[in-house]
Write a protein that holds these residues in place. Structure first.
Motif, PDB file in Angstrom:
ATOM      1  N   MET A  80      41.162  40.792  31.706  1.00 58.15           N
ATOM      2  CA  MET A  80      41.135  42.071  31.035  1.00 58.15           C
ATOM      3  C   MET A  80      40.035  42.936  31.632  1.00 58.15           C
ATOM      4  O   MET A  80      38.927  42.478  31.836  1.00 58.15           O
ATOM      5  CB  MET A  80      40.870  41.842  29.545  1.00 58.15           C
ATOM      6  CG  MET A  80      40.768  43.104  28.758  1.00 58.15           C
ATOM      7  SD  MET A  80      40.785  42.794  26.992  1.00 58.15           S
ATOM      8  CE  MET A  80      39.048  42.815  26.668  1.00 58.15           C
ATOM      9  N   ILE A  81      40.337  44.183  31.947  1.00 53.96           N
ATOM     10  CA  ILE A  81      39.341  45.112  32.456  1.00 53.96           C
ATOM     11  C   ILE A  81      38.749  45.859  31.273  1.00 53.96           C
ATOM     12  O   ILE A  81      39.468  46.413  30.456  1.00 53.96           O
ATOM     13  CB  ILE A  81      39.938  46.113  33.465  1.00 53.96           C
ATOM     14  CG1 ILE A  81      40.500  45.372  34.673  1.00 53.96           C
ATOM     15  CG2 ILE A  81      38.903  47.127  33.890  1.00 53.96           C
ATOM     16  CD1 ILE A  81      41.183  46.244  35.681  1.00 53.96           C
ATOM     17  N   THR A  82      37.432  45.839  31.193  1.00 48.45           N
ATOM     18  CA  THR A  82      36.721  46.514  30.121  1.00 48.45           C
ATOM     19  C   THR A  82      36.151  47.822  30.666  1.00 48.45           C
ATOM     20  O   THR A  82      35.966  47.971  31.858  1.00 48.45           O
ATOM     21  CB  THR A  82      35.588  45.616  29.599  1.00 48.45           C
ATOM     22  OG1 THR A  82      36.165  44.379  29.172  1.00 48.45           O
ATOM     23  CG2 THR A  82      34.859  46.236  28.437  1.00 48.45           C
ATOM     24  N   LYS A  83      35.841  48.748  29.798  1.00 51.21           N
ATOM     25  CA  LYS A  83      35.273  50.035  30.211  1.00 51.21           C
ATOM     26  C   LYS A  83      34.053  49.835  31.096  1.00 51.21           C
ATOM     27  O   LYS A  83      33.350  48.822  31.007  1.00 51.21           O
ATOM     28  CB  LYS A  83      34.920  50.884  29.002  1.00 51.21           C
ATOM     29  CG  LYS A  83      33.735  50.343  28.218  1.00 51.21           C
ATOM     30  CD  LYS A  83      33.356  51.254  27.076  1.00 51.21           C
ATOM     31  CE  LYS A  83      32.087  50.721  26.426  1.00 51.21           C
ATOM     32  NZ  LYS A  83      31.285  51.730  25.828  1.00 51.21           N
ATOM     33  N   ILE A  84      33.792  50.811  31.933  1.00 58.31           N
ATOM     34  CA  ILE A  84      32.656  50.765  32.846  1.00 58.31           C
ATOM     35  C   ILE A  84      31.369  51.032  32.066  1.00 58.31           C
ATOM     36  O   ILE A  84      31.289  51.993  31.302  1.00 58.31           O
ATOM     37  CB  ILE A  84      32.845  51.785  33.977  1.00 58.31           C
ATOM     38  CG1 ILE A  84      34.065  51.385  34.813  1.00 58.31           C
ATOM     39  CG2 ILE A  84      31.598  51.888  34.830  1.00 58.31           C
ATOM     40  CD1 ILE A  84      34.455  52.387  35.863  1.00 58.31           C
ATOM     41  N   ILE A  85      30.391  50.147  32.279  1.00 55.89           N
ATOM     42  CA  ILE A  85      29.087  50.309  31.640  1.00 55.89           C
ATOM     43  C   ILE A  85      27.998  50.045  32.671  1.00 55.89           C
ATOM     44  O   ILE A  85      28.269  49.561  33.761  1.00 55.89           O
ATOM     45  CB  ILE A  85      28.905  49.371  30.427  1.00 55.89           C
ATOM     46  CG1 ILE A  85      28.942  47.900  30.854  1.00 55.89           C
ATOM     47  CG2 ILE A  85      29.955  49.639  29.374  1.00 55.89           C
ATOM     48  CD1 ILE A  85      28.581  46.938  29.731  1.00 55.89           C
ATOM     49  N   ASP A  86      26.747  50.328  32.327  1.00 56.86           N
ATOM     50  CA  ASP A  86      25.661  50.062  33.269  1.00 56.86           C
ATOM     51  C   ASP A  86      25.070  48.674  33.025  1.00 56.86           C
ATOM     52  O   ASP A  86      25.383  48.001  32.044  1.00 56.86           O
ATOM     53  CB  ASP A  86      24.592  51.161  33.212  1.00 56.86           C
ATOM     54  CG  ASP A  86      23.828  51.214  31.897  1.00 56.86           C
ATOM     55  OD1 ASP A  86      23.770  50.196  31.173  1.00 56.86           O
ATOM     56  OD2 ASP A  86      23.269  52.273  31.592  1.00 56.86           O
ATOM     57  N   ARG A  87      24.230  48.258  33.934  1.00 59.61           N
ATOM     58  CA  ARG A  87      23.681  46.897  33.909  1.00 59.61           C
ATOM     59  C   ARG A  87      22.879  46.610  32.638  1.00 59.61           C
ATOM     60  O   ARG A  87      23.018  45.545  32.046  1.00 59.61           O
ATOM     61  CB  ARG A  87      22.819  46.695  35.166  1.00 59.61           C
ATOM     62  CG  ARG A  87      22.359  45.289  35.363  1.00 59.61           C
ATOM     63  CD  ARG A  87      21.656  45.156  36.688  1.00 59.61           C
ATOM     64  NE  ARG A  87      21.215  43.798  36.900  1.00 59.61           N
ATOM     65  CZ  ARG A  87      20.995  43.266  38.080  1.00 59.61           C
ATOM     66  NH1 ARG A  87      21.174  43.987  39.166  1.00 59.61           N
ATOM     67  NH2 ARG A  87      20.590  42.035  38.195  1.00 59.61           N
ATOM     68  N   LYS A  88      22.056  47.559  32.224  1.00 59.29           N
ATOM     69  CA  LYS A  88      21.222  47.360  31.030  1.00 59.29           C
ATOM     70  C   LYS A  88      22.095  47.155  29.787  1.00 59.29           C
ATOM     71  O   LYS A  88      21.844  46.254  28.988  1.00 59.29           O
ATOM     72  CB  LYS A  88      20.289  48.554  30.848  1.00 59.29           C
ATOM     73  CG  LYS A  88      19.323  48.420  29.707  1.00 59.29           C
ATOM     74  CD  LYS A  88      18.394  49.618  29.648  1.00 59.29           C
ATOM     75  CE  LYS A  88      17.457  49.503  28.466  1.00 59.29           C
ATOM     76  NZ  LYS A  88      16.550  50.662  28.368  1.00 59.29           N
ATOM     77  N   ASP A 107      50.470  35.393  35.998  1.00 61.40           N
ATOM     78  CA  ASP A 107      51.223  36.205  36.961  1.00 61.40           C
ATOM     79  C   ASP A 107      50.644  37.601  37.120  1.00 61.40           C
ATOM     80  O   ASP A 107      51.272  38.478  37.700  1.00 61.40           O
ATOM     81  CB  ASP A 107      52.684  36.327  36.515  1.00 61.40           C
ATOM     82  CG  ASP A 107      53.428  35.006  36.622  1.00 61.40           C
ATOM     83  OD1 ASP A 107      53.023  34.167  37.452  1.00 61.40           O
ATOM     84  OD2 ASP A 107      54.399  34.808  35.870  1.00 61.40           O
ATOM     85  N   GLU A 108      49.458  37.823  36.612  1.00 57.06           N
ATOM     86  CA  GLU A 108      48.851  39.152  36.657  1.00 57.06           C
ATOM     87  C   GLU A 108      47.636  39.151  37.586  1.00 57.06           C
ATOM     88  O   GLU A 108      46.789  38.264  37.528  1.00 57.06           O
ATOM     89  CB  GLU A 108      48.416  39.573  35.252  1.00 57.06           C
ATOM     90  CG  GLU A 108      47.929  40.986  35.186  1.00 57.06           C
ATOM     91  CD  GLU A 108      47.652  41.432  33.755  1.00 57.06           C
ATOM     92  OE1 GLU A 108      46.990  42.471  33.614  1.00 57.06           O
ATOM     93  OE2 GLU A 108      48.067  40.745  32.814  1.00 57.06           O
ATOM     94  N   GLU A 109      47.565  40.166  38.449  1.00 60.55           N
ATOM     95  CA  GLU A 109      46.426  40.316  39.350  1.00 60.55           C
ATOM     96  C   GLU A 109      45.767  41.663  39.079  1.00 60.55           C
ATOM     97  O   GLU A 109      46.463  42.666  38.911  1.00 60.55           O
ATOM     98  CB  GLU A 109      46.900  40.245  40.805  1.00 60.55           C
ATOM     99  CG  GLU A 109      45.758  40.178  41.785  1.00 60.55           C
ATOM    100  CD  GLU A 109      46.229  39.876  43.195  1.00 60.55           C
ATOM    101  OE1 GLU A 109      46.041  40.742  44.061  1.00 60.55           O
ATOM    102  OE2 GLU A 109      46.776  38.782  43.404  1.00 60.55           O
ATOM    103  N   ARG A 110      44.429  41.654  39.021  1.00 62.59           N
ATOM    104  CA  ARG A 110      43.683  42.887  38.750  1.00 62.59           C
ATOM    105  C   ARG A 110      42.573  43.058  39.767  1.00 62.59           C
ATOM    106  O   ARG A 110      42.018  42.078  40.262  1.00 62.59           O
ATOM    107  CB  ARG A 110      43.070  42.860  37.357  1.00 62.59           C
ATOM    108  CG  ARG A 110      44.141  42.876  36.288  1.00 62.59           C
ATOM    109  CD  ARG A 110      43.565  43.208  34.967  1.00 62.59           C
ATOM    110  NE  ARG A 110      44.653  43.227  33.981  1.00 62.59           N
ATOM    111  CZ  ARG A 110      44.514  43.630  32.756  1.00 62.59           C
ATOM    112  NH1 ARG A 110      43.350  44.039  32.332  1.00 62.59           N
ATOM    113  NH2 ARG A 110      45.531  43.620  31.936  1.00 62.59           N
TER     114      ARG A 110
END
Length: 97
Positions: A1-9, A58-61
């Motif tokens: 699952m791809i989660t929203k983009i966040i920063d390292r902190k 069967d899913e590639e992301r």
């Protein structure tokens, strides 16, 4: 699952709040791969640089800097690293018996 983009902190704080061990940085070689395998731990990782393609069932992301992947313990998957390799910060949570 791809989660929203966040920063390292923010990611490090999320790991702690979800009970993951302190994150470690992993570097993988350019154009490398790991065929189907499993881990005995749950993993959540933030891509820092490069790219990673992951196949689950069967899913590639495709994961690129700022995106997060999450794998459950013992979830079969394969990993393919981009032309510049990939670096990610990963937290692990041991499976409870």
């Amino acid at each position: 699952m791809i989660t929203k983009i966040i920063d390292r902190k923010e990611f490090v704080a999320t790991l702690a709040s979800e009970g993951f061990a302190e994150g470690i940085v992993v570097d993988r070689e350019p154009n490398g791969f790991l065929d189907d395998h499993v881990h005995s731990f749950e993993a959540k990782a933030l891509i820092l640089s490069g790219e990673l393609r992951m196949r689950v069932a069967d899913e590639e992301r495709l994961y690129q800097p700022g995106s997060i992947f999450h794998l459950l313990a013992n979830q079969p998957h394969a990993e393919f690293y981009g032309p510049e390799g990939v670096q990610y910060l990963v937290g692990r949570k041991e499976e409870k018996n």
